[in-house]
Design an enzyme around this catalytic site. Structure first.
Site, PDB file in Angstrom:
ATOM      1  N   CYS A  86     -15.767  91.375  20.108  1.00 42.53           N
ATOM      2  CA  CYS A  86     -15.380  90.923  18.764  1.00 42.53           C
ATOM      3  C   CYS A  86     -14.251  91.815  18.241  1.00 42.53           C
ATOM      4  O   CYS A  86     -14.373  93.035  18.229  1.00 42.53           O
ATOM      5  CB  CYS A  86     -16.571  90.963  17.812  1.00 42.53           C
ATOM      6  SG  CYS A  86     -16.145  90.277  16.188  1.00 42.53           S
ATOM      7  N   CYS A  88     -13.124  91.675  15.146  1.00 42.28           N
ATOM      8  CA  CYS A  88     -13.124  91.720  13.681  1.00 42.28           C
ATOM      9  C   CYS A  88     -13.185  93.162  13.171  1.00 42.28           C
ATOM     10  O   CYS A  88     -13.496  94.086  13.906  1.00 42.28           O
ATOM     11  CB  CYS A  88     -14.240  90.846  13.104  1.00 42.28           C
ATOM     12  SG  CYS A  88     -15.778  91.674  12.748  1.00 42.28           S
ATOM     13  N   CYS A  91     -17.265  94.872  12.783  1.00 44.12           N
ATOM     14  CA  CYS A  91     -18.169  95.299  13.854  1.00 44.12           C
ATOM     15  C   CYS A  91     -17.791  96.691  14.344  1.00 44.12           C
ATOM     16  O   CYS A  91     -16.601  97.008  14.463  1.00 44.12           O
ATOM     17  CB  CYS A  91     -18.115  94.301  15.013  1.00 44.12           C
ATOM     18  SG  CYS A  91     -18.918  92.742  14.628  1.00 44.12           S
TER      19      CYS A  91
END
Ligand SMILES: N[C@@H](CCC(=O)N[C@@H](CSCO)C(=O)NCC(=O)O)C(=O)O
Ligand SMILES: [Zn+2]
Ligand SMILES: [Zn+2]
Length: 223
Positions: A86, A88, A91
């Site tokens: 991930c 993003c 996280c």
């Protein structure tokens, strides 16, 4: 130039022997993809040297934070699912990594088994309430308390475990989000090529099946 590339490449001789311009073009494309992948920055320790397959019979294990003393310990009573890279900003990522590797486990299969008092919620406004160690900053688990399609699942990072057999990453999500964190947009081709090279499809949201699941939940809510 093209001839030099063909000669250099390990698949070159078969392409030339086949005498096919089409296959030679494919070789060149593959060479460029390969070199882009090689020049990409480190993605994550679980991805950079190739992905190791998990064990379908693996029954769980312990996650530990990075503290040398009073280590926070979380016990998972089963394997994880939907493991993914991930990009993003929310996280947790290990030092120097562009991506997080994060998966889910049913919340009734997760227990904090040591030093829970060191945990705090990073952002109580976020859908995923990430419980992090106040000393080392590692996120031990993320829980959804609000109404949400993934309510009932906790988010965890299997690299915090010594045990082997956790489900391997299945896809790469929120890839373009690394740009929001300062990554050079012009180098995104290299990053996507490297993710592809280790076997991960890349998406700028979650994977299509998970997005379909979210949309179905939303549609049901509206009905
Ligand atoms: N561009 C944003 C995206 C953040 C985002 O939406 N993240 C997803 C995926 S996290 C695990 O896959 C999400 O569901 N977030 C909810 C939450 O974090 O509470 C960014 O980079 O911040
Ligand atoms: Zn810690
Ligand atoms: Zn994320």
């Amino acid at each position: 130039m093209a001839t030099a590339l063909i000669k250099k490449h390990k698949y070159a001789s078969s392409a030339i022997l086949a005498g096919s311009i089409v296959s030679a073009a494919a070789v060149i494309t593959q060479y460029y993809k390969g070199s882009a992948a090689r020049s990409a920055p480190p993605l994550h320790p679980l991805l950079d040297d190739g992905i190791k397959k998990g064990d379908a019979k693996f029954a769980g294990g312990k996650l530990r934070c990075h503290c040398a003393s009073r280590t926070v310990e979380v016990t998972l009573d089963g394997n994880v699912a939907h493991n993914h890279a991930c990009g993003c900003s929310k996280c947790w990522k290990p030092e120097g990594a562009l991506f997080s590797v994060v998966a889910v486990v049913p919340r009734d299969q997760l227990r904090v088994t040591a030093n829970e008092d060191k945990l705090y919620v990073v952002d109580d406004k976020a859908a995923i309430q990430r419980h992090a160690c106040e000393e080392c900053g590692v996120h031990m688990y993320g829980r959804i308390e609000a109404e949400h399609p993934f309510k009932g699942l906790d988010f965890v990072h299997v690299e915090l475990s010594q045990e082997k057999g956790w489900q391997e990453p299945q896809f790469a999500a929120f890839v373009s989000s690394i740009i929001e964190q300062g990554f050079d947009a012009e180098k995104m081709g290299d990053v996507r090529a490297k993710l592809k090279a280790v076997g991960l499809d890349t998406f700028d949201s979650l994977s299509p099946p998970l997005m379909d699941l979210i949309a179905s939940w939303t549609a049901e809510k509206k009905a």
